[in-house]
Design a protein around this motif. Structure first.
Motif, short mmCIF file in Angstrom:
data_model
loop_
_atom_site.label_atom_id
_atom_site.label_comp_id
_atom_site.label_asym_id
_atom_site.label_seq_id
_atom_site.Cartn_x
_atom_site.Cartn_y
_atom_site.Cartn_z
N THR A 13 39.57 34.13 30.27
CA THR A 13 39.22 32.72 30.38
C THR A 13 39.37 32.29 31.84
O THR A 13 39.92 33.02 32.67
CB THR A 13 40.15 31.85 29.51
N LYS A 14 38.88 31.11 32.16
CA LYS A 14 38.96 30.60 33.53
C LYS A 14 40.40 30.48 33.99
O LYS A 14 40.73 30.83 35.12
CB LYS A 14 38.26 29.23 33.61
N SER A 15 41.28 30.00 33.11
CA SER A 15 42.69 29.85 33.46
C SER A 15 43.37 31.20 33.65
O SER A 15 44.22 31.35 34.53
CB SER A 15 43.42 29.05 32.38
N GLU A 16 42.97 32.19 32.85
CA GLU A 16 43.55 33.54 32.98
C GLU A 16 43.12 34.18 34.31
O GLU A 16 43.93 34.86 34.95
CB GLU A 16 43.13 34.40 31.80
N ARG A 17 41.86 33.96 34.72
CA ARG A 17 41.40 34.49 36.00
C ARG A 17 42.15 33.84 37.15
O ARG A 17 42.49 34.49 38.14
CB ARG A 17 39.89 34.27 36.14
N LYS A 18 42.41 32.54 37.03
CA LYS A 18 43.16 31.82 38.06
C LYS A 18 44.58 32.36 38.16
O LYS A 18 45.12 32.53 39.26
CB LYS A 18 43.18 30.33 37.74
N THR A 19 45.19 32.64 37.01
CA THR A 19 46.54 33.18 36.99
C THR A 19 46.58 34.56 37.66
O THR A 19 47.51 34.88 38.41
CB THR A 19 47.07 33.29 35.55
N LEU A 20 45.55 35.36 37.41
CA LEU A 20 45.47 36.69 38.02
C LEU A 20 45.47 36.57 39.55
O LEU A 20 46.17 37.30 40.24
CB LEU A 20 44.20 37.40 37.57
N ARG A 21 44.68 35.64 40.05
CA ARG A 21 44.55 35.48 41.50
C ARG A 21 45.87 35.05 42.14
O ARG A 21 46.17 35.45 43.26
CB ARG A 21 43.43 34.49 41.82
N THR A 22 46.63 34.23 41.44
CA THR A 22 47.93 33.81 41.98
C THR A 22 48.90 35.00 42.05
O THR A 22 49.86 34.97 42.81
CB THR A 22 48.56 32.70 41.12
N LYS A 23 48.61 36.04 41.29
CA LYS A 23 49.45 37.24 41.29
C LYS A 23 48.89 38.33 42.22
O LYS A 23 49.37 39.47 42.22
CB LYS A 23 49.56 37.82 39.87
N GLY A 24 47.87 37.97 43.02
CA GLY A 24 47.32 38.93 43.97
C GLY A 24 46.34 39.91 43.37
O GLY A 24 46.12 41.00 43.91
N LYS A 25 45.72 39.52 42.25
CA LYS A 25 44.73 40.38 41.59
C LYS A 25 43.37 39.67 41.58
O LYS A 25 43.29 38.46 41.41
CB LYS A 25 45.15 40.69 40.15
N ILE A 26 42.29 40.45 41.77
CA ILE A 26 40.95 39.89 41.80
C ILE A 26 40.12 40.43 40.64
O ILE A 26 39.97 41.65 40.50
CB ILE A 26 40.23 40.24 43.13
N PRO A 27 39.55 39.55 39.80
CA PRO A 27 38.66 40.01 38.73
C PRO A 27 37.39 40.62 39.34
O PRO A 27 36.90 40.16 40.36
CB PRO A 27 38.33 38.72 37.97
N ALA A 28 36.88 41.66 38.68
CA ALA A 28 35.68 42.33 39.18
C ALA A 28 34.97 43.04 38.04
O ALA A 28 35.48 43.11 36.92
CB ALA A 28 36.04 43.32 40.29
N VAL A 29 33.78 43.58 38.35
CA VAL A 29 33.07 44.43 37.40
C VAL A 29 32.53 45.64 38.16
O VAL A 29 32.27 45.56 39.36
CB VAL A 29 31.90 43.71 36.69
N VAL A 30 32.37 46.76 37.47
CA VAL A 30 31.76 47.95 38.05
C VAL A 30 30.72 48.46 37.06
O VAL A 30 30.93 48.45 35.85
CB VAL A 30 32.81 49.04 38.37
N TYR A 31 29.56 48.89 37.59
CA TYR A 31 28.48 49.35 36.72
C TYR A 31 27.61 50.35 37.48
O TYR A 31 27.66 50.43 38.71
CB TYR A 31 27.63 48.17 36.23
N GLY A 32 26.84 51.13 36.75
CA GLY A 32 25.96 52.11 37.37
C GLY A 32 25.38 53.04 36.32
O GLY A 32 25.53 52.81 35.11
N LYS A 33 24.73 54.11 36.76
CA LYS A 33 24.11 55.05 35.83
C LYS A 33 25.15 55.77 34.96
O LYS A 33 24.90 56.08 33.81
CB LYS A 33 23.29 56.09 36.59
N LYS A 34 26.32 56.03 35.54
CA LYS A 34 27.35 56.77 34.82
C LYS A 34 28.39 55.85 34.18
O LYS A 34 29.24 56.31 33.42
CB LYS A 34 28.05 57.75 35.76
N ILE A 35 28.33 54.58 34.53
CA ILE A 35 29.33 53.63 34.03
C ILE A 35 28.63 52.42 33.44
O ILE A 35 27.80 51.79 34.10
CB ILE A 35 30.28 53.17 35.16
N THR A 36 28.97 52.11 32.20
CA THR A 36 28.45 50.88 31.62
C THR A 36 29.20 49.71 32.24
O THR A 36 30.25 49.89 32.87
CB THR A 36 28.64 50.86 30.10
N HIS A 37 28.66 48.52 32.10
CA HIS A 37 29.26 47.32 32.69
C HIS A 37 30.73 47.21 32.25
O HIS A 37 31.03 46.92 31.09
CB HIS A 37 28.46 46.09 32.23
N THR A 38 31.64 47.44 33.21
CA THR A 38 33.07 47.49 32.88
C THR A 38 33.86 46.44 33.65
O THR A 38 33.93 46.49 34.88
CB THR A 38 33.65 48.88 33.22
#
Length: 208
Positions: A13-38
């Motif tokens: 959720t938006k609040s959970e992403r904000k909490t992550l950032r205050t802890k020095g963590k950045i939400p992200a995604v990785v994707y490609g031919k060998k990796i599904t949207h993760t």
């Protein structure tokens, strides 16, 4: 090659992403031919180090359930006001397939035109190239030492490896030497003109 360790996550959720950032963590995604949207989470300090040194470099990312994978940053989202990173898209690449990316230009030497009083004007700090991931240079050197007043260097004049295809417009000007501008002489005000006329008249009178 830079390295990043990713932690897998579920949708937040938006609040959970904000909490992550205050802890020095950045939400992200990785994707490609060998990796599904993760969805993943990465350490902010590690990411900042990569962005500061070479944001277009190949990154070895350890992705849960997928192991170590070569990736590149595809998009960085920043806060509109604070400009801090709030989300990153990583694209998993194949080392045997060409990729299109941008690379920094490194201007070296002292231009002859600058020694004559000219002004160095850099138009582009990066160009777009296409090559195999392993062939991506940290930067491309541009020697400006022979540039004279009024001369420039075009994209087409860059010296690059035969393994690299330059995608930027060949006719784009990278750097030029502008002639120094003469200081504009402001016209005398009416009062100043009158004072000069009086001084000249006095000088002529004293000579009689």
């Amino acid at each position: 090659m830079a390295t990043l360790k990713a932690e897998q996550r579920s949708s937040l959720t938006k609040s959970e992403r904000k909490t992550l950032r205050t802890k020095g963590k950045i939400p992200a995604v990785v994707y490609g031919k060998k990796i599904t949207h993760t969805p993943i989470v990465i350490d902010e300090k590690e990411l900042t180090a990569v962005l500061r040194t070479n944001p277009h470099a190949i990154i070895e990312m350890e992705v849960p359930a997928w192991g170590k994978q070569p990736v590149m940053i595809n998009e960085v989202q920043r806060d509109a006001i604070l400009r801090n990173v709030i989300h990153v898209d990583f694209h998993q690449i194949n080392m045997d397939e060409p990729v299109t990316t941008t690379v920094r230009l490194d201007y070296v030497g002292e231009a002859a035109g600058v020694r004559e009083g000219g002004i160095l004007q850099i138009q582009h700090h990066e160009i777009e190239i296409r090559c195999l991931p392993a062939q991506i240079p940290d930067s491309i050197e541009v020697d400006i030492s022979t540039l004279e007043l009024g001369s420039n260097i075009l994209v087409s004049e860059l010296k690059v490896s035969d393994a690299i295809e330059v995608k930027s417009d060949p006719g784009d000007v990278l750097v030029t030497i502008l002639a120094p501008q003469k200081e504009a002489v402001e016209p005398d005000t009416a009062e100043e003109a009158e004072q000069k006329a009086e001084a000249q008249a006095e000088a002529e009178t004293s000579q009689v």
